[in-house]
Design an enzyme around this catalytic site. Structure first.
Site, PDB file in Angstrom:
ATOM      1  N   ASP A   1       0.810  -1.223   0.000  1.00 58.23           N
ATOM      2  CA  ASP A   1       0.000   0.000   0.000  1.00 58.23           C
ATOM      3  C   ASP A   1       0.845   1.276   0.000  1.00 58.23           C
ATOM      4  O   ASP A   1       0.323   2.378   0.107  1.00 58.23           O
ATOM      5  CB  ASP A   1      -0.950  -0.001   1.205  1.00 58.23           C
ATOM      6  CG  ASP A   1      -0.195  -0.045   2.526  1.00 58.23           C
ATOM      7  OD1 ASP A   1       1.062  -0.072   2.499  1.00 58.23           O
ATOM      8  OD2 ASP A   1      -0.849  -0.044   3.586  1.00 58.23           O
TER       9      ASP A   1
ATOM     10  N   GLU B   1       3.219   2.063   2.269  1.00 61.52           N
ATOM     11  CA  GLU B   1       3.848   2.357   3.565  1.00 61.52           C
ATOM     12  C   GLU B   1       5.289   1.863   3.554  1.00 61.52           C
ATOM     13  O   GLU B   1       5.593   0.826   2.960  1.00 61.52           O
ATOM     14  CB  GLU B   1       3.079   1.665   4.695  1.00 61.52           C
ATOM     15  CG  GLU B   1       1.729   2.298   4.960  1.00 61.52           C
ATOM     16  CD  GLU B   1       0.947   1.541   6.035  1.00 61.52           C
ATOM     17  OE1 GLU B   1       1.469   0.528   6.562  1.00 61.52           O
ATOM     18  OE2 GLU B   1      -0.174   1.959   6.334  1.00 61.52           O
TER      19      GLU B   1
ATOM     20  N   ARG C   1      13.001  25.594   1.838  1.00 64.07           N
ATOM     21  CA  ARG C   1      12.639  26.880   1.231  1.00 64.07           C
ATOM     22  C   ARG C   1      11.361  27.461   1.798  1.00 64.07           C
ATOM     23  O   ARG C   1      10.991  28.581   1.484  1.00 64.07           O
ATOM     24  CB  ARG C   1      12.542  26.727  -0.288  1.00 64.07           C
ATOM     25  CG  ARG C   1      13.914  26.542  -0.910  1.00 64.07           C
ATOM     26  CD  ARG C   1      13.843  26.368  -2.393  1.00 64.07           C
ATOM     27  NE  ARG C   1      13.263  25.084  -2.745  1.00 64.07           N
ATOM     28  CZ  ARG C   1      12.995  24.710  -3.991  1.00 64.07           C
ATOM     29  NH1 ARG C   1      13.243  25.525  -4.972  1.00 64.07           N
ATOM     30  NH2 ARG C   1      12.501  23.518  -4.238  1.00 64.07           N
TER      31      ARG C   1
ATOM     32  N   ASP D   1      19.768  35.963  -6.125  1.00 66.52           N
ATOM     33  CA  ASP D   1      18.685  36.690  -5.460  1.00 66.52           C
ATOM     34  C   ASP D   1      19.225  37.330  -4.189  1.00 66.52           C
ATOM     35  O   ASP D   1      20.316  36.997  -3.727  1.00 66.52           O
ATOM     36  CB  ASP D   1      17.468  35.800  -5.162  1.00 66.52           C
ATOM     37  CG  ASP D   1      17.819  34.572  -4.339  1.00 66.52           C
ATOM     38  OD1 ASP D   1      18.740  34.660  -3.504  1.00 66.52           O
ATOM     39  OD2 ASP D   1      17.174  33.533  -4.521  1.00 66.52           O
TER      40      ASP D   1
ATOM     41  N   LYS E   1      15.560  39.289  -7.713  1.00 67.10           N
ATOM     42  CA  LYS E   1      14.530  38.513  -8.404  1.00 67.10           C
ATOM     43  C   LYS E   1      13.227  38.605  -7.630  1.00 67.10           C
ATOM     44  O   LYS E   1      13.215  38.834  -6.431  1.00 67.10           O
ATOM     45  CB  LYS E   1      14.975  37.065  -8.578  1.00 67.10           C
ATOM     46  CG  LYS E   1      14.573  36.107  -7.488  1.00 67.10           C
ATOM     47  CD  LYS E   1      15.018  34.692  -7.775  1.00 67.10           C
ATOM     48  CE  LYS E   1      14.680  33.823  -6.564  1.00 67.10           C
ATOM     49  NZ  LYS E   1      15.176  32.475  -6.642  1.00 67.10           N
TER      50      LYS E   1
ATOM     51  N   THR F   1      14.128  23.513 -10.326  1.00 64.98           N
ATOM     52  CA  THR F   1      13.677  23.497 -11.726  1.00 64.98           C
ATOM     53  C   THR F   1      14.710  24.129 -12.655  1.00 64.98           C
ATOM     54  O   THR F   1      14.617  24.003 -13.869  1.00 64.98           O
ATOM     55  CB  THR F   1      12.376  24.297 -11.889  1.00 64.98           C
ATOM     56  OG1 THR F   1      12.647  25.669 -11.545  1.00 64.98           O
ATOM     57  CG2 THR F   1      11.283  23.762 -10.991  1.00 64.98           C
TER      58      THR F   1
ATOM     59  N   THR G   1      15.506  29.755 -11.655  1.00 65.01           N
ATOM     60  CA  THR G   1      16.267  30.892 -11.098  1.00 65.01           C
ATOM     61  C   THR G   1      17.557  31.096 -11.884  1.00 65.01           C
ATOM     62  O   THR G   1      17.903  32.224 -12.263  1.00 65.01           O
ATOM     63  CB  THR G   1      16.604  30.608  -9.611  1.00 65.01           C
ATOM     64  OG1 THR G   1      15.373  30.445  -8.912  1.00 65.01           O
ATOM     65  CG2 THR G   1      17.425  31.720  -8.987  1.00 65.01           C
TER      66      THR G   1
END
Ligand code: R5P
Length: 305
Positions: A37, A39, A96, A169, A192, A225, A228
């Site tokens: 399942d 777990e 984050r 940033d 940014k 991703t 940035t």
């Protein structure tokens, strides 16, 4: 007292193995699996009664599974009588979300820190957290390491001419300033703006500071991703920077990050092995080089046994 052991979770057994060899601490036997399942199940097979044990787990993808697995290993070790349990978390996922950006949001980093500590962990070793304040979220002693030195030493071998360190940033200025000091280079900062209503998307506003160098070295804590970094590269290209190199402690490389970074003007990307790298199914990650933090962590663990 039984001899110390390192128990590797599923996230990064390669790094655990390297550290085990360098620190001369044996790997413990633990069976990791899943029920039908979904777990998670773990079974510690060594006698750890009255011993110092280390659990290795990065909260990388599958993030939630890896967090639960870490907590279950800790609980199993505690119930087996381990004297001291240290969690080595090279990459701390959820970092984050260390503050509320708007009301109604959780402080996820605090929730995850509490969850992990509740399983019986006595000490934490972590590396380049998204925000230094997260160290205080753990209600146990924390050894806080940084990979900046390791990355800087690797970069020095590139013999870059006239480099400028760039913070992608404002939140990364302290990290970039420290990196610039290690490389004896000037600093520039990109401002940014992250859109709160669109996850994982951001736009660049402006660049401040010295930007006359030939080579820009962008330094960040995480590449997820790649958005940035890609946006930062676009603004640096407008400034006619000749070469762009990227350094980051944690190479998460989510979604199409590898493809997008490979297709960009970036010459080279240095990340550490805090997150185990999986081969991209569609594109060879020829620009990405992994620099190991095994020595850094091994030196730290030797002090702990
Ligand atoms: C954010 O403030 C972090 O320091 C990184 O810049 C960010 O997490 C990178 O994420 P992505 O690669 O998805 O843009």
């Amino acid at each position: 007292m039984n001899s110390p052991r390192i128990f590797a979770g599923s996230s990064n057994p390669q790094l655990a193995q390297l550290v085990s060899q360098r620190a001369k601490i044996s790997l413990g036997k633990v069976e990791l699996g899943k029920f039908a399942d979904g777990e998670i199940d773990v079974w510690v097979k060594d006698d750890v009664n009255n011993s110092n044990v280390f659990i290795f787990q990065s909260n990388s993808s599958p993030v939630n599974d890896n967090i639960i697995e870490l907590s279950l290993i800790a609980d199993a070790l505690r119930r087996s009588g381990a004297h001291k349990i240290t969690a080595v978390i090279p990459y701390f996922g959820y970092s984050r979300k260390e503050k509320q950006n708007r009301s109604g949001e959780p402080i996820s980093a605090k929730v995850i820190a509490d969850l992990i500590i509740a399983s019986g962990i006595n000490k934490v070793v972590c590396l380049d957290l998204h925000a230094d304040a997260i160290v205080g979220f753990f209600d146990v002693p924390v050894i806080y390491l940084s990979a900046l030195n390791v990355l800087a030493e690797r970069l020095k071998m590139e013999k870059l001419i006239n480099p400028v360190v760039v913070a992608p940033d404002v939140g990364g200025v302290k990290r970039a300033r420290n990196f610039a000091t290690l490389l004896n280079a000037p600093l520039a900062v990109i401002e940014k703006h992250r859109q709160t209503h669109v996850r994982d998307e951001m736009e660049v506003l402006s660049i401040t500071g010295e930007m006359s160098g030939d080579t820009a070295i962008i330094i960040d804590d995480i590449i997820s991703t790649g958005g940035t970094i890609i946006e930062s590269v676009k603004s640096l290209e407008k400034r006619k920077v000749k070469r762009i190199i990227v350094c980051a402690t944690h190479g998460v490389f989510a979604n199409y990050a590898v493809e997008n970074l490979q297709d960009s003007k970036i010459e080279k990307i240095f990340v550490t092995d805090s997150v185990a790298q999986q081969p991209s199914p569609t594109k060879k990650a020829s620009k990405i080089e992994t620099v190991s933090i095994a020595g850094l962590i091994a030196d730290c663990l030797k002090e702990e046994i």
